[in-house]
Design a protein around this motif. Structure first.
Motif, mmCIF file in Angstrom:
data_model
loop_
_atom_site.group_PDB
_atom_site.id
_atom_site.type_symbol
_atom_site.label_atom_id
_atom_site.label_comp_id
_atom_site.label_asym_id
_atom_site.label_seq_id
_atom_site.Cartn_x
_atom_site.Cartn_y
_atom_site.Cartn_z
ATOM 1 N N PHE A 173 0.831 -1.197 0.000
ATOM 2 C CA PHE A 173 0.000 0.000 0.000
ATOM 3 C C PHE A 173 0.871 1.256 0.000
ATOM 4 O O PHE A 173 0.443 2.306 -0.422
ATOM 5 C CB PHE A 173 -0.896 0.053 1.232
ATOM 6 N N SER A 174 2.068 1.150 0.527
ATOM 7 C CA SER A 174 2.965 2.296 0.589
ATOM 8 C C SER A 174 3.655 2.489 -0.756
ATOM 9 O O SER A 174 4.047 1.525 -1.412
ATOM 10 C CB SER A 174 4.027 2.098 1.671
ATOM 11 N N SER A 175 3.818 3.752 -1.148
ATOM 12 C CA SER A 175 4.530 4.050 -2.388
ATOM 13 C C SER A 175 6.032 4.020 -2.132
ATOM 14 O O SER A 175 6.497 4.025 -0.986
ATOM 15 C CB SER A 175 4.108 5.421 -2.917
ATOM 16 N N TRP A 176 6.803 4.031 -3.223
ATOM 17 C CA TRP A 176 8.254 3.990 -3.098
ATOM 18 C C TRP A 176 8.799 5.146 -2.262
ATOM 19 O O TRP A 176 9.809 5.007 -1.572
ATOM 20 C CB TRP A 176 8.897 4.027 -4.479
ATOM 21 N N SER A 177 8.123 6.286 -2.305
ATOM 22 C CA SER A 177 8.614 7.437 -1.549
ATOM 23 C C SER A 177 8.636 7.173 -0.056
ATOM 24 O O SER A 177 9.342 7.853 0.692
ATOM 25 C CB SER A 177 7.751 8.673 -1.842
ATOM 26 N N GLU A 178 7.874 6.190 0.394
ATOM 27 C CA GLU A 178 7.766 5.877 1.816
ATOM 28 C C GLU A 178 8.512 4.604 2.196
ATOM 29 O O GLU A 178 8.481 4.192 3.352
ATOM 30 C CB GLU A 178 6.285 5.723 2.184
ATOM 31 N N LEU A 179 9.185 3.978 1.253
ATOM 32 C CA LEU A 179 9.786 2.672 1.502
ATOM 33 C C LEU A 179 11.307 2.672 1.463
ATOM 34 O O LEU A 179 11.927 1.651 1.717
ATOM 35 C CB LEU A 179 9.249 1.661 0.477
ATOM 36 N N VAL A 180 11.912 3.803 1.136
ATOM 37 C CA VAL A 180 13.371 3.920 1.139
ATOM 38 C C VAL A 180 13.781 4.724 2.359
ATOM 39 O O VAL A 180 13.407 5.889 2.505
ATOM 40 C CB VAL A 180 13.874 4.606 -0.148
ATOM 41 N N ALA A 181 14.515 4.104 3.265
ATOM 42 C CA ALA A 181 14.962 4.796 4.476
ATOM 43 C C ALA A 181 15.925 5.921 4.097
ATOM 44 O O ALA A 181 16.761 5.752 3.201
ATOM 45 C CB ALA A 181 15.642 3.819 5.424
ATOM 46 N N PRO A 182 15.834 7.071 4.755
ATOM 47 C CA PRO A 182 16.691 8.214 4.389
ATOM 48 C C PRO A 182 18.175 7.891 4.364
ATOM 49 O O PRO A 182 18.870 8.195 3.386
ATOM 50 C CB PRO A 182 16.340 9.250 5.461
ATOM 51 N N ALA A 183 18.686 7.277 5.415
ATOM 52 C CA ALA A 183 20.124 6.973 5.445
ATOM 53 C C ALA A 183 20.488 5.943 4.389
ATOM 54 O O ALA A 183 21.572 6.002 3.786
ATOM 55 C CB ALA A 183 20.534 6.470 6.829
ATOM 56 N N ALA A 184 19.596 4.997 4.150
ATOM 57 C CA ALA A 184 19.846 3.987 3.122
ATOM 58 C C ALA A 184 19.905 4.635 1.741
ATOM 59 O O ALA A 184 20.760 4.287 0.914
ATOM 60 C CB ALA A 184 18.760 2.923 3.165
ATOM 61 N N GLY A 185 19.005 5.580 1.488
ATOM 62 C CA GLY A 185 19.019 6.290 0.217
ATOM 63 C C GLY A 185 20.318 7.042 0.007
ATOM 64 O O GLY A 185 20.883 7.060 -1.093
ATOM 65 N N ARG A 186 20.829 7.655 1.080
ATOM 66 C CA ARG A 186 22.090 8.390 0.967
ATOM 67 C C ARG A 186 23.262 7.441 0.700
ATOM 68 O O ARG A 186 24.171 7.746 -0.076
ATOM 69 C CB ARG A 186 22.327 9.214 2.231
ATOM 70 N N LEU A 187 23.226 6.284 1.351
ATOM 71 C CA LEU A 187 24.290 5.306 1.138
ATOM 72 C C LEU A 187 24.284 4.790 -0.302
ATOM 73 O O LEU A 187 25.336 4.587 -0.919
ATOM 74 C CB LEU A 187 24.111 4.139 2.119
ATOM 75 N N LEU A 188 23.094 4.602 -0.848
ATOM 76 C CA LEU A 188 22.971 4.050 -2.194
ATOM 77 C C LEU A 188 23.296 5.058 -3.291
ATOM 78 O O LEU A 188 23.596 4.667 -4.424
ATOM 79 C CB LEU A 188 21.553 3.507 -2.396
#
Length: 438
Positions: free
Chosen positions: A51-66
């Motif tokens: 039910f959650s969109s991608w904008s809500e499923l990527v953790a902030p720190a994880a996004g920065r690491l990636l």
């Protein structure tokens, strides 16, 4: 002790997010995962859309690491399946963390070095010892802190209405599933086609199964579906429909409601299963505590939530709410008798602390038996925990997650992706597992 790693148990969405937060804080995390790859629980519901969109499923720190790895961030307005989530986010994240993640490693116990739970002297000065089993051998790993984000996916609630397996439930295990069946798999589809299927549960997992099975009933003559509810009436089980602020959740409820109205599903209310009887043909009869009977059942799908496995934490000093089995400071904030996913307040290290210093439950496991886990709240939990371990108490107490009134939940269900991809999410009832498993 500062040279020791922070051990994170579970390489699911919250566990990997914890590792990313710890890296940013200068810690060396070690993620221990029992499965063969990241998101091992997610792999068991690959066919279900969140039910959650991608904008809500990527953790902030994880996004920065990636960001520095060449990773392509998915379109934030779309809704992934479990398979999408694992392949496009969890696997790249685990790869970016490299040898900080160990797979095929089962945690079988956690303690303080040289001390059982009774001993006070010098307790907080000793590191943790994490007892693990891998490739048939056991070892101990010393850790400066432990974050248990192992989830609840491996411990579903039983069919029995008292919280324990119904009489005969264990013996009928070959006819009972505790997961949403993947009817896209020909073998699974054949198992359910043409038979009498009883679906027990009132959350979004149950609605997902009902929608899928009603589709099967249209295609496979003779397929019969009984929906078994402990509550006395259907009530608000279908959700807000067109008025739901979360379009995906509303769409699922409407589809389930239509399946009931069309006669594809028989609803049985006020039924608390006490026993299962098996006849000579192998078919089951469900018997309630009031003597009601649902007969000639070929398959049972039990979707009544999950609970934490605390057995391997027996030597730690935990302070858990007696009803929810969640940290005592967190329990009043998540009590399902009071809160829905939209009214659970973001929280962090303070609410997740235990008498055992530097040990934290995070993610779905921190919620104990409460079903209203929020995916983004799990990410906020581990951000706060990492800050607290680093001694940044101001950041640990600061709330960085801002939610709409409906909340941002890590839910999943079988639905058509809405055209207007408004903010997603739903209460992860029996799916919380599904949604933030390890």
């Amino acid at each position: 002790m500062n040279e020791l790693p922070v051990v994170v148990i579970g390489a699911g969405p919250v566990g990997l997010a914890a590792a990313a937060e710890l890296v940013e804080r200068g810690f060396e995390p070690l993620v221990l995962e029992r499965g063969v790859g990241p998101g091992a629980g997610v792999a068991e519901w690959n066919h279900v859309r969140l039910f959650s969109s991608w904008s809500e499923l990527v953790a902030p720190a994880a996004g920065r690491l990636l960001q520095g790895t060449g990773w392509t961030r998915p379109d934030g307005e779309t809704y992934p399946t479990g398979l999408d989530w694992a392949e496009r986010y969890l696997r790249p994240l685990a790869t970016a963390l490299d040898d900080r993640v160990r797979f095929g490693t089962e945690v079988i116990g956690v303690a303080r070095r040289g001390r059982d739970r009774v001993v006070d002297s010098g307790r907080d000065d000793e590191p943790f010892t994490v007892h693990v089993r891998a490739d048939g051998t056991e070892e101990r790993i010393a850790a400066r802190a432990v974050i248990d984000a192992s989830g609840t996916w491996s411990t579903p609630n039983p069919l029995g209405g008292e919280g324990l397996p119904a009489i005969g439930e264990r013996a009928a295990a070959d006819r009972i599933s505790y997961r949403v069946p993947d009817l896209g798999d020909p073998v699974v589809r054949t198992r359910y086609a043409g038979g009498h299927v009883a679906v027990a549960g009132s959350g979004h997992s149950a609605l997902t199964a009902l929608v899928a099975l009603s589709g099967l009933a249209k295609d496979a003559p003779g397929t019969r579906i009984s929906w078994v509810l402990r509550r006395g009436s259907v009530g608000n089980t279908f959700g807000g429909g067109d008025a739901d602020q979360l379009p995906a959740r509303g769409a699922l409820g409407l589809r389930a409601q239509e399946a009931v109205r069309s006669g594809l599903i028989d609803v049985v209310t006020g039924f608390r299963t006490e026993a299962l009887e098996r006849d000579d043909s192998g078919r089951l009869t469900l018997v309630s505590s009031a003597g009601q009977r649902i007969e000639h059942v070929d398959e049972v799908v039990t979707l009544s939530g999950f609970r934490p496995d605390l057995t391997w934490l027996s030597e730690l000093r935990l302070e858990l709410d007696p009803a929810l089995q969640a940290p005592v400071a967190l329990a009043p904030l998540i009590d399902p008798n009071v809160h829905s996913c939209g009214t659970v307040y973001p929280h962090g290290a303070k609410e997740l602390a235990h008498p055992e210093k530097n040990f934290y439950l995070a993610g779905m496991k921190s919620y104990g038996r409460a079903p209203t886990f929020l995916a983004m709240t799990g990410y906020e939990q581990v951000r706060s925990i990492a800050a607290e371990l680093a001694g940044d108490h101001e950041a640990a107490t600061r709330i960085e997650l801002r939610m709409t009134e409906t909340g941002v939940c890590g839910g999943a269900g079988l639905f058509d992706e809405p055209d207007d991809a408004a903010s997603g999410g739903c209460c992860a009832t029996a799916e919380a597992e599904v949604l933030t498993p390890s």
